[in-house]
Design a protein around this motif. Sequence first.
Motif, PDB file in Angstrom:
ATOM      1  N   GLY A  87      19.057  36.847  35.328  1.00 53.04           N
ATOM      2  CA  GLY A  87      20.038  36.252  35.198  1.00 53.04           C
ATOM      3  C   GLY A  87      20.936  36.228  35.899  1.00 53.04           C
ATOM      4  O   GLY A  87      21.757  35.678  36.308  1.00 53.04           O
ATOM      5  N   GLU A  88      20.822  37.624  36.807  1.00 53.97           N
ATOM      6  CA  GLU A  88      21.799  37.572  37.363  1.00 53.97           C
ATOM      7  C   GLU A  88      21.361  38.347  38.170  1.00 53.97           C
ATOM      8  O   GLU A  88      21.543  39.796  38.645  1.00 53.97           O
ATOM      9  N   PRO A  89      20.704  38.318  39.587  1.00 53.64           N
ATOM     10  CA  PRO A  89      19.982  38.967  40.616  1.00 53.64           C
ATOM     11  C   PRO A  89      20.906  39.832  41.416  1.00 53.64           C
ATOM     12  O   PRO A  89      21.123  40.479  41.763  1.00 53.64           O
ATOM     13  N   GLU A  90      22.259  39.524  41.654  1.00 55.18           N
ATOM     14  CA  GLU A  90      23.562  39.927  42.080  1.00 55.18           C
ATOM     15  C   GLU A  90      23.961  41.053  42.301  1.00 55.18           C
ATOM     16  O   GLU A  90      24.382  41.854  42.543  1.00 55.18           O
ATOM     17  N   LEU A  91      23.170  41.737  40.452  1.00 57.92           N
ATOM     18  CA  LEU A  91      23.767  42.964  40.098  1.00 57.92           C
ATOM     19  C   LEU A  91      22.636  44.423  41.398  1.00 57.92           C
ATOM     20  O   LEU A  91      23.503  45.094  41.173  1.00 57.92           O
ATOM     21  N   VAL A  92      21.990  43.646  41.913  1.00 65.81           N
ATOM     22  CA  VAL A  92      21.238  44.471  43.161  1.00 65.81           C
ATOM     23  C   VAL A  92      22.341  44.400  43.918  1.00 65.81           C
ATOM     24  O   VAL A  92      22.787  46.193  44.618  1.00 65.81           O
ATOM     25  N   ASN A  93      23.768  43.572  44.286  1.00 64.82           N
ATOM     26  CA  ASN A  93      24.586  43.522  45.049  1.00 64.82           C
ATOM     27  C   ASN A  93      25.654  44.361  44.906  1.00 64.82           C
ATOM     28  O   ASN A  93      26.112  44.895  45.907  1.00 64.82           O
ATOM     29  N   THR A  94      26.127  44.596  43.617  1.00 67.40           N
ATOM     30  CA  THR A  94      27.439  44.933  43.090  1.00 67.40           C
ATOM     31  C   THR A  94      26.648  45.969  42.615  1.00 67.40           C
ATOM     32  O   THR A  94      27.914  46.822  42.182  1.00 67.40           O
ATOM     33  N   ASP A  95      25.474  46.452  42.089  1.00 74.85           N
ATOM     34  CA  ASP A  95      25.952  48.062  41.336  1.00 74.85           C
ATOM     35  C   ASP A  95      24.267  47.982  41.707  1.00 74.85           C
ATOM     36  O   ASP A  95      22.939  48.583  40.643  1.00 74.85           O
TER      37      ASP A  95
END
Length: 131
Positions: A87-95
């Motif tokens: 649900g939050e693939p952007e976690l790879v970018n942010t953390d």
Amino acid sequence: MPHYPEHLKYSKDHEWVEPTGDRRVRVGVTDFAQTQLGDIVFVDVPSAGRDVDAGEPFGTLESVKSVSDLYAPAAGRVTTVNGELDGEPELVNTDPYGDGWIAEIEISDPGALDGLLDAAQYEKLLAEEAE
């Protein structure tokens, strides 16, 4: 400037490896890799129980720019995948070194990690690639 935690090991494929227990490692992509990929929109990782071979693709990261393979740092079996990335693939970018981890693998041979780079060696590799 990107930060490369000293307690992690790094692959030439821009992935990090953190030993988490007896023969278990957590795997993710480095800050450099996520920056190069851009905004991650989908993470495709193997399901728990799947065997992986060292150096072979075991998943993909899809960004707004491209699709990039994830490579297994060592042979073994995937034991856990980070379900938060569905649900939050952007976690790879942010953390990338925290909540953006990708999978945990029980490795067949702990000695296989000896060929990985430490933080200083990884930074040197990046400097050489930039030349």
